[in-house]
Design a protein around this motif. Structure first.
Motif, PDB file in Angstrom:
ATOM      1  N   THR A 176      36.961  38.962  44.348  1.00 21.78           N
ATOM      2  CA  THR A 176      37.859  40.206  44.934  1.00 21.78           C
ATOM      3  C   THR A 176      37.122  41.079  45.639  1.00 21.78           C
ATOM      4  OG1 THR A 176      39.611  41.698  44.173  1.00 21.78           O
ATOM      5  CG2 THR A 176      37.784  41.410  42.774  1.00 21.78           C
ATOM      6  N   GLY A 177      37.733  41.508  46.668  1.00 23.67           N
ATOM      7  CA  GLY A 177      37.024  42.823  47.328  1.00 23.67           C
ATOM      8  C   GLY A 177      37.704  43.945  47.226  1.00 23.67           C
ATOM      9  N   LYS A 178      38.639  44.131  46.249  1.00 27.82           N
ATOM     10  CA  LYS A 178      39.556  45.276  45.764  1.00 27.82           C
ATOM     11  C   LYS A 178      39.041  45.609  44.496  1.00 27.82           C
ATOM     12  CE  LYS A 178      43.749  43.085  48.083  1.00 27.82           C
ATOM     13  NZ  LYS A 178      44.733  42.545  47.652  1.00 27.82           N
ATOM     14  N   VAL A 179      37.887  46.447  44.579  1.00 24.06           N
ATOM     15  CA  VAL A 179      37.311  46.927  43.307  1.00 24.06           C
ATOM     16  C   VAL A 179      37.071  48.504  43.444  1.00 24.06           C
ATOM     17  CG1 VAL A 179      35.314  46.723  41.617  1.00 24.06           C
ATOM     18  CG2 VAL A 179      35.928  44.827  42.793  1.00 24.06           C
ATOM     19  N   PRO A 180      37.713  49.326  42.665  1.00 25.07           N
ATOM     20  CA  PRO A 180      37.594  50.661  42.931  1.00 25.07           C
ATOM     21  C   PRO A 180      36.301  51.136  42.523  1.00 25.07           C
ATOM     22  CG  PRO A 180      38.750  50.192  40.859  1.00 25.07           C
ATOM     23  CD  PRO A 180      38.658  49.081  41.416  1.00 25.07           C
ATOM     24  N   GLU A 183      41.399  43.335  38.333  1.00 21.21           N
ATOM     25  CA  GLU A 183      42.206  41.732  38.298  1.00 21.21           C
ATOM     26  C   GLU A 183      41.708  40.894  39.385  1.00 21.21           C
ATOM     27  OE1 GLU A 183      46.307  42.706  38.487  1.00 21.21           O
ATOM     28  OE2 GLU A 183      46.414  42.830  36.176  1.00 21.21           O
ATOM     29  N   VAL A 184      41.345  39.792  39.028  1.00 24.58           N
ATOM     30  CA  VAL A 184      40.736  38.602  39.787  1.00 24.58           C
ATOM     31  C   VAL A 184      41.748  37.550  39.588  1.00 24.58           C
ATOM     32  CG1 VAL A 184      38.684  37.416  40.136  1.00 24.58           C
ATOM     33  CG2 VAL A 184      38.342  39.696  39.466  1.00 24.58           C
ATOM     34  N   GLU A 185      42.023  36.786  40.927  1.00 24.99           N
ATOM     35  CA  GLU A 185      42.783  35.557  40.949  1.00 24.99           C
ATOM     36  C   GLU A 185      41.560  34.548  40.834  1.00 24.99           C
ATOM     37  OE1 GLU A 185      45.811  33.987  43.116  1.00 24.99           O
ATOM     38  OE2 GLU A 185      46.621  35.901  43.299  1.00 24.99           O
TER      39      GLU A 185
END
Length: 159
Positions: A83-87, A98-100
Motif C-alpha cells: 500500500t502507498g496509503k499510509v499516513p 489496511e492492506v489488501e
C-alpha cells in the motif's frame, strides 16, 4: 582554485555527515496484525483485507511513502500485500493501516501438501516481514517477526 576545491570538499563532508546523523538512533516501527477480513476472490487467488497496527517507537514523526507485507507459513510465502496509503506515523503512536493481500495459490497448495504428510509438524511456523519506506531516509526499514502456532492445543510462541 585549490581553496575552492578545499571549501567544496569540506562542504560535501559536512553534508554527508549530516545525512548520516539523520538516521542515527532511528528504531524500526513495529507491525502487528490487528484484523483479517476475507474479500471477494479474483480468479484463483483469495484476497484479504489485513488491518496492520503500525507502532512508531521514535520521538519523531515518520512520513511513510509505502509499506509492503509478506506472511509466510512453514516457509511458504502465503500472503503478500502493498500500500502507498499510509499516513504519517506520529511520534510514539499506533496507526491502523489496511492492506489488501492476495494468496499465492501454488504456495498454498504446497503448504497443504506439507501439512497432510504423516510426519507433519505439530506446529505451524510463521514469519511476518514488513518493509516500510520512509520519506527522507535512505533505504527501507524492515520489520520481522516470527513464531509458532500449535496445530492442536492452546498457546503461541514468538521468536
Amino acid at each position: 582554485m585549490r581553496y575552492r576545491l578545499s571549501v567544496l570538499l569540506a562542504f560535501v563532508c559536512v553534508m554527508v555527515s549530516a545525512c548520516a546523523h539523520l538516521g542515527a538512533g532511528l528504531e524500526a516501527p513495529k507491525v502487528r496484525v490487528d484484523s483479517l477480513q476475507m474479500l471477494e476472490s479474483r480468479g484463483v487467488s483469495q484476497r484479504f483485507l489485513i488491518g496492520l497496527r503500525v507502532i512508531n517507537p521514535n520521538d519523531r514523526a515518520l512520513p511513510v511513502k509505502g509499506l509492503s507485507y509478506t506472511l509466510a507459513l512453514n516457509g511458504f510465502d502465503l500472503l503478500e500485500g502493498v500500500t502507498g496509503k499510509v499516513p504519517v506515523l506520529e511520534p510514539f503512536s499506533e496507526t491502523l493501516v489496511e492492506v489488501e493481500a492476495a494468496t499465492d495459490l501454488v504456495a498454498a497448495l504446497r503448504l497443504l501438501n506439507n501439512l497432510a504428510r504423516p510426519d507433519a509438524a505439530q506446529n505451524i511456523t510463521y514469519a511476518l516481514t514488513a518493509k516500510v519506506s520512509v520519506q527522507g531516509w535512505p533505504g527501507r526499514l524492515t520489520v520481522k517477526e516470527a513464531g509458532e502456532v500449535p496445530l492442536f492445543g492452546a498457546g503461541t510462541t514468538t521468536r
